[in-house]
Each structure stands twice: as C-alpha cells, then as structure tokens.
Design a protein around this motif. Structure first.
Motif, PDB file in Angstrom:
ATOM      1  N   ARG A 150      35.375  36.434  36.329  1.00 56.10           N
ATOM      2  CA  ARG A 150      35.895  37.688  36.859  1.00 56.10           C
ATOM      3  C   ARG A 150      35.383  38.890  36.054  1.00 56.10           C
ATOM      4  O   ARG A 150      35.032  39.917  36.620  1.00 56.10           O
ATOM      5  CB  ARG A 150      37.422  37.686  36.889  1.00 56.10           C
ATOM      6  CG  ARG A 150      37.945  38.975  37.480  1.00 56.10           C
ATOM      7  CD  ARG A 150      39.289  38.837  38.078  1.00 56.10           C
ATOM      8  NE  ARG A 150      40.287  38.827  37.030  1.00 56.10           N
ATOM      9  CZ  ARG A 150      41.590  38.699  37.273  1.00 56.10           C
ATOM     10  NH1 ARG A 150      42.021  38.536  38.498  1.00 56.10           N
ATOM     11  NH2 ARG A 150      42.436  38.704  36.293  1.00 56.10           N
ATOM     12  N   ASP A 153      31.939  39.627  37.076  1.00 53.95           N
ATOM     13  CA  ASP A 153      31.934  40.292  38.371  1.00 53.95           C
ATOM     14  C   ASP A 153      32.165  41.797  38.191  1.00 53.95           C
ATOM     15  O   ASP A 153      31.505  42.627  38.813  1.00 53.95           O
ATOM     16  CB  ASP A 153      33.037  39.687  39.242  1.00 53.95           C
ATOM     17  CG  ASP A 153      32.871  40.033  40.699  1.00 53.95           C
ATOM     18  OD1 ASP A 153      31.834  39.660  41.261  1.00 53.95           O
ATOM     19  OD2 ASP A 153      33.762  40.689  41.256  1.00 53.95           O
ATOM     20  N   ARG A 154      33.087  42.119  37.295  1.00 50.78           N
ATOM     21  CA  ARG A 154      33.385  43.534  36.988  1.00 50.78           C
ATOM     22  C   ARG A 154      32.145  44.212  36.423  1.00 50.78           C
ATOM     23  O   ARG A 154      31.809  45.327  36.806  1.00 50.78           O
ATOM     24  CB  ARG A 154      34.532  43.566  35.968  1.00 50.78           C
ATOM     25  CG  ARG A 154      34.971  44.933  35.538  1.00 50.78           C
ATOM     26  CD  ARG A 154      36.131  45.399  36.397  1.00 50.78           C
ATOM     27  NE  ARG A 154      36.788  46.580  35.853  1.00 50.78           N
ATOM     28  CZ  ARG A 154      36.384  47.825  36.086  1.00 50.78           C
ATOM     29  NH1 ARG A 154      35.328  48.030  36.831  1.00 50.78           N
ATOM     30  NH2 ARG A 154      37.029  48.840  35.586  1.00 50.78           N
ATOM     31  N   ILE A 156      29.025  43.351  36.870  1.00 52.47           N
ATOM     32  CA  ILE A 156      28.002  43.503  37.908  1.00 52.47           C
ATOM     33  C   ILE A 156      28.286  44.770  38.720  1.00 52.47           C
ATOM     34  O   ILE A 156      27.371  45.524  39.052  1.00 52.47           O
ATOM     35  CB  ILE A 156      27.945  42.252  38.819  1.00 52.47           C
ATOM     36  CG1 ILE A 156      27.503  41.038  38.001  1.00 52.47           C
ATOM     37  CG2 ILE A 156      26.989  42.480  39.990  1.00 52.47           C
ATOM     38  CD1 ILE A 156      27.650  39.709  38.725  1.00 52.47           C
ATOM     39  N   GLY A 157      29.562  45.018  38.972  1.00 52.24           N
ATOM     40  CA  GLY A 157      29.948  46.254  39.664  1.00 52.24           C
ATOM     41  C   GLY A 157      29.508  47.482  38.885  1.00 52.24           C
ATOM     42  O   GLY A 157      29.003  48.446  39.452  1.00 52.24           O
ATOM     43  N   LEU A 158      29.671  47.446  37.566  1.00 50.62           N
ATOM     44  CA  LEU A 158      29.274  48.583  36.728  1.00 50.62           C
ATOM     45  C   LEU A 158      27.750  48.714  36.676  1.00 50.62           C
ATOM     46  O   LEU A 158      27.219  49.818  36.664  1.00 50.62           O
ATOM     47  CB  LEU A 158      29.826  48.425  35.309  1.00 50.62           C
ATOM     48  CG  LEU A 158      31.351  48.474  35.171  1.00 50.62           C
ATOM     49  CD1 LEU A 158      31.753  48.317  33.717  1.00 50.62           C
ATOM     50  CD2 LEU A 158      31.899  49.776  35.711  1.00 50.62           C
ATOM     51  N   ILE A 200      30.790  32.812  43.695  1.00 51.36           N
ATOM     52  CA  ILE A 200      31.616  33.987  43.413  1.00 51.36           C
ATOM     53  C   ILE A 200      30.750  35.186  43.019  1.00 51.36           C
ATOM     54  O   ILE A 200      30.946  36.290  43.504  1.00 51.36           O
ATOM     55  CB  ILE A 200      32.641  33.670  42.298  1.00 51.36           C
ATOM     56  CG1 ILE A 200      33.624  32.610  42.783  1.00 51.36           C
ATOM     57  CG2 ILE A 200      33.391  34.933  41.882  1.00 51.36           C
ATOM     58  CD1 ILE A 200      34.578  32.097  41.719  1.00 51.36           C
ATOM     59  N   LEU A 201      29.783  34.970  42.139  1.00 48.92           N
ATOM     60  CA  LEU A 201      29.024  36.114  41.616  1.00 48.92           C
ATOM     61  C   LEU A 201      27.859  36.518  42.516  1.00 48.92           C
ATOM     62  O   LEU A 201      27.397  37.649  42.465  1.00 48.92           O
ATOM     63  CB  LEU A 201      28.533  35.810  40.203  1.00 48.92           C
ATOM     64  CG  LEU A 201      29.648  35.639  39.159  1.00 48.92           C
ATOM     65  CD1 LEU A 201      29.066  35.339  37.798  1.00 48.92           C
ATOM     66  CD2 LEU A 201      30.514  36.891  39.082  1.00 48.92           C
TER      67      LEU A 201
ATOM     68  N   ARG B 142      33.057  44.180  44.036  1.00 51.19           N
ATOM     69  CA  ARG B 142      33.227  43.491  42.758  1.00 51.19           C
ATOM     70  C   ARG B 142      34.600  43.756  42.157  1.00 51.19           C
ATOM     71  O   ARG B 142      35.240  44.765  42.452  1.00 51.19           O
ATOM     72  CB  ARG B 142      32.152  43.970  41.779  1.00 51.19           C
ATOM     73  CG  ARG B 142      30.721  43.780  42.268  1.00 51.19           C
ATOM     74  CD  ARG B 142      30.323  42.349  42.168  1.00 51.19           C
ATOM     75  NE  ARG B 142      28.938  42.123  42.607  1.00 51.19           N
ATOM     76  CZ  ARG B 142      28.395  40.908  42.623  1.00 51.19           C
ATOM     77  NH1 ARG B 142      29.074  39.857  42.225  1.00 51.19           N
ATOM     78  NH2 ARG B 142      27.148  40.746  43.026  1.00 51.19           N
ATOM     79  N   SER B 143      34.989  42.867  41.254  1.00 51.77           N
ATOM     80  CA  SER B 143      36.262  43.003  40.547  1.00 51.77           C
ATOM     81  C   SER B 143      36.382  44.404  39.948  1.00 51.77           C
ATOM     82  O   SER B 143      35.439  44.896  39.338  1.00 51.77           O
ATOM     83  CB  SER B 143      36.338  41.964  39.444  1.00 51.77           C
ATOM     84  OG  SER B 143      37.597  41.980  38.849  1.00 51.77           O
ATOM     85  N   GLY B 144      37.530  45.035  40.123  1.00 51.81           N
ATOM     86  CA  GLY B 144      37.740  46.368  39.556  1.00 51.81           C
ATOM     87  C   GLY B 144      37.334  47.485  40.502  1.00 51.81           C
ATOM     88  O   GLY B 144      37.646  48.641  40.255  1.00 51.81           O
ATOM     89  N   GLN B 145      36.625  47.161  41.575  1.00 55.78           N
ATOM     90  CA  GLN B 145      36.236  48.202  42.520  1.00 55.78           C
ATOM     91  C   GLN B 145      37.321  48.353  43.580  1.00 55.78           C
ATOM     92  O   GLN B 145      38.009  47.403  43.914  1.00 55.78           O
ATOM     93  CB  GLN B 145      34.899  47.865  43.190  1.00 55.78           C
ATOM     94  CG  GLN B 145      33.752  47.922  42.200  1.00 55.78           C
ATOM     95  CD  GLN B 145      32.423  47.543  42.817  1.00 55.78           C
ATOM     96  OE1 GLN B 145      32.375  46.813  43.802  1.00 55.78           O
ATOM     97  NE2 GLN B 145      31.341  48.008  42.218  1.00 55.78           N
ATOM     98  N   ALA B 161      36.026  40.431  45.553  1.00 50.53           N
ATOM     99  CA  ALA B 161      36.330  39.617  44.381  1.00 50.53           C
ATOM    100  C   ALA B 161      37.784  39.711  43.959  1.00 50.53           C
ATOM    101  O   ALA B 161      38.493  40.654  44.324  1.00 50.53           O
ATOM    102  CB  ALA B 161      35.429  40.039  43.229  1.00 50.53           C
ATOM    103  N   SER B 162      38.184  38.741  43.176  1.00 44.79           N
ATOM    104  CA  SER B 162      39.493  38.760  42.535  1.00 44.79           C
ATOM    105  C   SER B 162      39.578  40.020  41.683  1.00 44.79           C
ATOM    106  O   SER B 162      38.679  40.313  40.906  1.00 44.79           O
ATOM    107  CB  SER B 162      39.601  37.504  41.681  1.00 44.79           C
ATOM    108  OG  SER B 162      40.588  37.652  40.703  1.00 44.79           O
ATOM    109  N   ARG B 179      39.048  37.369  47.986  1.00 48.10           N
ATOM    110  CA  ARG B 179      39.749  36.843  46.813  1.00 48.10           C
ATOM    111  C   ARG B 179      40.659  37.897  46.190  1.00 48.10           C
ATOM    112  O   ARG B 179      41.502  37.592  45.378  1.00 48.10           O
ATOM    113  CB  ARG B 179      38.733  36.382  45.758  1.00 48.10           C
ATOM    114  CG  ARG B 179      37.821  35.289  46.257  1.00 48.10           C
ATOM    115  CD  ARG B 179      37.052  34.624  45.140  1.00 48.10           C
ATOM    116  NE  ARG B 179      36.286  33.513  45.651  1.00 48.10           N
ATOM    117  CZ  ARG B 179      35.024  33.604  46.087  1.00 48.10           C
ATOM    118  NH1 ARG B 179      34.403  34.761  46.042  1.00 48.10           N
ATOM    119  NH2 ARG B 179      34.405  32.551  46.560  1.00 48.10           N
TER     120      ARG B 179
END
Lengths: 271, 240
Positions: A150, A153-154, A156-158, A200-201, B142-145, B161-162, B179
């Motif tokens: 997780r 994933d965060r 990757i968003g950044l 997931i990623l 993505r997580s946090g978005q 994402a979760s 998720r």
C-alpha cells in the motif's frame, strides 16, 4: 547525459539502501560510471553499506550549501573505480535540502555519470519528494506484504504527480523490485504472491530478490551484495535486475518456481 | 446500557444557498445602514443562514465578537465566517468556511418574497437544465489519492487502491478492482450506482447510506458487482 534513478518505497526497512548499493555496484561492474546518492539526511546508511563510513569528509548538504565542491564530497569506491558515493549528512536534517540546491547537484552529476542512483528516505515528506524530483526512472522497492504494497502504491501516485517529469506532462518509467521474497512463506500464504503484488501495483517487474542471509552478511562487512559475493542467489538476482534496468530483456523467474513467468508478467505493461 | 441501534448513520454532502454579508469599517456606520435596509424589508434575515465575509478587514477577535453580538441583537444569526485569519477565530465563534461560489443576486433576493405563484415568476437561471457531466480517469487511482466530482459520473479505467477514494455526485464505474472507498450520489442522488470489476472495497456509500467491508456479503468479495439503493438499504449483486 546520464540517467537518474530513484530507489523509493514509502515504507522503511524494505531494502532501499541495500538495493541502491547492489544495483549501483552491478551497473559499475559493466564499466559504466555510477554514483549512488544518499538522500536520507539525518539517518544516513548508504555509507555503511558501501563500506565508506570512515572516508566521509564532506556531504550532500555541504555541497548544496556551497561549503564544499562536488568533487570534494564524492567518494570513489576502493574495489570498483567507476563507482562513487555522495553521502548524506548525519548531523543535519532534511530541511537543509533545497529544491535549487538539489537541482544543481543532480544536473552536475548527470553530466559526469552514466547513472545517478538516488537512495530515497522512507516516508513521503521533503527528503523523499526531493529524491524523486529529478528521476527519469523509479525503482519501487516492495516487500510481499500488505503494508509495504500500500505504501508503494502511495509512492507511485506521488511519482506521477510530484516529479519534474509529471510537471512536464511526461510519464515516469516505474519498475517494481520485489525484495525479501520467501518462496516457502508465499506458498503457505503468509506472504503475498508475486502475481498479487503485480496485480495491485500494476507496474512492470524489474526483479525478485529472495530473502537471504547473504544480504545481511554483505551489509555487515560493508559491501554491496553484488560485490561481496557475486555468485550468491541475491547477487545474481540484482545483476539480472541491473541488466533489465539498462534495457536488456531478461526473463524473470519466481524463486521456488521452475518455469519462467516472463511471458506472464515482465512483458505486461501497467494497466 | 442502551441497546445498539441497527439503523445506519447518514452522512451527506448538501449545498445550501447562504446570504453573505460583507461588513466594512467602521462597523457602527455599517450597522446603521444595515438597520436602514432591514427596516425596509422586515424579516429579511430571519431564519436564514448568514455567512460573514471579513476578508481584508483589519479587525481582532474582540471586534469580531462585538459585531456578531450586534448582529444577534438584530436577529441575524451568523453560521460561519469567511476570509478571517485563523488567529482571530476560536471557541465561541462560528467556524471558518471557504470555497463559496457566487450566485446571481436574483437567486438570493427573490426567494424570501413569498413563493412564486407560477412558473413565470421563477428566476430565469433555474430554467436551463445542466447537461450531465462525466469524468474519465485513465489510470489507477493510487493509495492516498482522492477523486472528487460532485458534478456527475466518474469512470476509472484501472483499479482504486486501498486507501484511495472516489466521490461522485452521480454513479461510479470502475474497470478494475475497487479496494478503497467509493461514494456515489454524494450530493443526494438515490438513483446513483456503483459498478466494479472486482469488489474488495473498504467502504461503499450511495446517497449517504454507507456499508463497510465487514457488512458486505463475503460471497461477493472479488466478484464483479453492482450496488444500488433500495430505500435505505444498499443492495449488491454480481454483474453478469
């Protein structure tokens, strides 16, 4: 112009520093000029893993604040003369990193080196965002467990929003490096399976590094695992990952599985 | 001990029209003018939410408190303060508000003048229906978005994402795994639906009615699912 790589993860303790050193040493063994840059100001470790802790005189913060020249701060590896380290400061904190200062240092390094590998600190704050800012390629280090996935994933968003590439509207090349993979535990269901993490990623797989005592042993003697024991299982996995990073097509094998999963995963692009 | 009530808590976003008063200094003169206005249209401020816009005014907390008290004497109750420095707000004062959008003065002033008797009396702006909007996101959330689109439907080509959330005024379509959280019909739209390829959501909400992961049928976990509202209950079923 050299390529800038950021080794990042969000979560701490997943193997960013180990991977930075191992990939750096692997690329340098091909004869490429490589510099590994420690961005973890205040909690530096890369110097230890590189075995250069007693040779640090000037550091990244000194260069950024104009107290030292870049050439004075760079430490050449004793075993590989194409491998260099730019250490972080242990006595300062991350507020000493300025955007303009980092800009200047990375631009200068890109001119001289083929690969500039930035070891990001954990977290999503200043140190981590500055480490990823100039990257052309991101290596996202992830362990096969939910919290690490997780956090990745965060990150990757950044990478898609807070980097120069993102600001210019370009896409950052992102690769997944799955570390500390234990086939027996994955089989028992104690760990996420490779395909779960990839699902997931949804970024391409750079390599799978198995959990191994060789990694710890290498850190303790102060050598990247690809230099300490080049024939160990994790070292071979890092060598393959480095070749893929350089653009070669090398099939990925999941530790503990006989058949290659190249066709299944490596060729697959992010969804 | 109280017995736990099984009814769910409703959380909704709703937009209201508020009258924004922009006082100027000195306040005494401004209040005289306000009284003059109030004497000509009695009860204008009665039972209306009033926002006080103090942006750019050099005042401290005492001035602000005095002004609010003076307004209270005139039956003007201030529900929120806009444009104030954080330092002058605090306990005992209305909370700060921001992000207001101007509306035509027509809409504000006409309303209190009794109910319109027929269609001709309605403000012209209300007559033009807005076309339904939609937002398409071509990559994973993505997580946090957080994706927020009160104007209409959201379509995600990829997974949510979760730790990520999608909030839409209309329906939500996810061509991937859900998720994280999905909240459809967020401004009050009971006909909004949520669709996903793979249901692993942390939270689902439609029109303020929500469902946590634990409340969902385990048989639907990982399945392609659509969710909709039947009265006060979220119904989920697999998509063929």
């Amino acid at each position: 112009m050299g390529k800038v790589i950021v080794v990042t993860s969000g979560k701490g303790g997943v193997g960013k520093t180990t991977s930075t050193a191992a990939l750096g040493a692997a690329l340098a063994q091909n004869g490429d000029k490589v510099v590994v840059v420690d961005f973890d100001v205040g909690l530096r470790n890369l110097d230890l893993v590189m075995g250069a802790e007693r040779r640090v005189v000037y550091d990244l913060v000194n260069v950024i604040q104009g107290e030292a020249k870049l050439t004075q701060a760079l430490i050449r590896d004793k075993r590989l003369d194409t491998l260099f380290l730019l250490p972080a400061s242990q006595t300062r904190d991350k507020d000493n990193l300025t955007t303009e200062g980092v800009d200047r240092v990375i631009t200068e390094l890109k001119r001289v080196f083929d690969w500039v590998i930035c070891d990001s600190p954990a977290g999503i704050e200043r140190g981590a965002t500055l480490a990823m800012r100039h990257a052309d390629i991101a290596v996202v280090v992830t362990n096969p467990e939910v919290s690490s996935v997780r956090d990745s994933d965060r990150i990757i968003g950044l990478l898609d929003s807070k980097t120069l590439k993102a600001e210019r509207g370009e896409r950052m090349e992102k690769h997944l490096l799955l570390t500390r993979y234990d086939p027996a535990r994955a089989q028992r269901g104690d760990m996420l399976k490779v395909e779960d993490v990839l699902e997931i990623l949804s970024i391409p797989l750079l390599g799978i590094i198995p959990e191994s005592m060789d990694v710890l042993r290498a850190s303790n003697i102060g050598a990247p695992v690809t230099l300490a024991d080049a024939r160990s299982v994790p070292a071979l996995a890092y060598f393959e990952a480095a070749r893929r990073l350089a653009g070669e097509i090398v099939p990925v094998t999941v530790p503990g599985e006989k058949r290659g999963i190249f066709g299944k995963f490596f060729g697959r692009k992010a969804a | 001990m109280l017995t736990p009530d099984s009814r769910s808590i409703r959380i909704k976003g709703r937009s209201f029209l508020a009258v924004v008063l922009t006082p100027d200094l000195p306040f005494d003169d401004w209040l005289v003018r306000l009284d003059d206005l109030a004497s000509r249209s009695a009860g204008f401020f009665l039972a209306r939410p009033v926002v006080l816009d103090v942006a750019g005014l050099e005042i401290d907390r005492t001035d602000l408190k005095a002004l609010i008290a003076a307004l209270a004497e005139r039956n003007v109750s201030v529900m929120s303060i806009e444009g104030a420095r954080h330092s002058i707000l605090g306990p005992g004062l209305p909370p700060a508000i921001k992000g207001g959008r101007p509306v035509s003065e027509d809409a504000v002033t006409r309303e209190p003048v009794a109910e319109p008797r027929n269609a001709e009396e309605k403000p012209a702006t209300a007559a033009v229906p807005q076309p339904l909007q939609s937002l398409i996101i071509r990559e994973p959330v993505r997580s946090g978005q957080s994706v927020m689109f009160p104007e209409g439907d959201v379509t995600v080509i990829g997974s949510v994402a979760s730790g990520a959330e999608v909030i839409a005024g209309g329906s939500i379509h996810i061509y991937g795994a859900l998720r994280g959280r999905a909240m459809a019909g967020s401004l009050g739209n009971a006909s909004a639906r949520i669709f996903c390829r793979k249901l692993e959501a942390e939270l689902i909400a439609i029109d303020g009615i929500y469902k946590m992961a634990d409340d969902m049928d385990p048989g639907l976990h990982g399945q392609p699912v659509q969710l909709w509202l039947d009265g006060e209950t979220i119904i989920a079923d697999t998509l063929i």
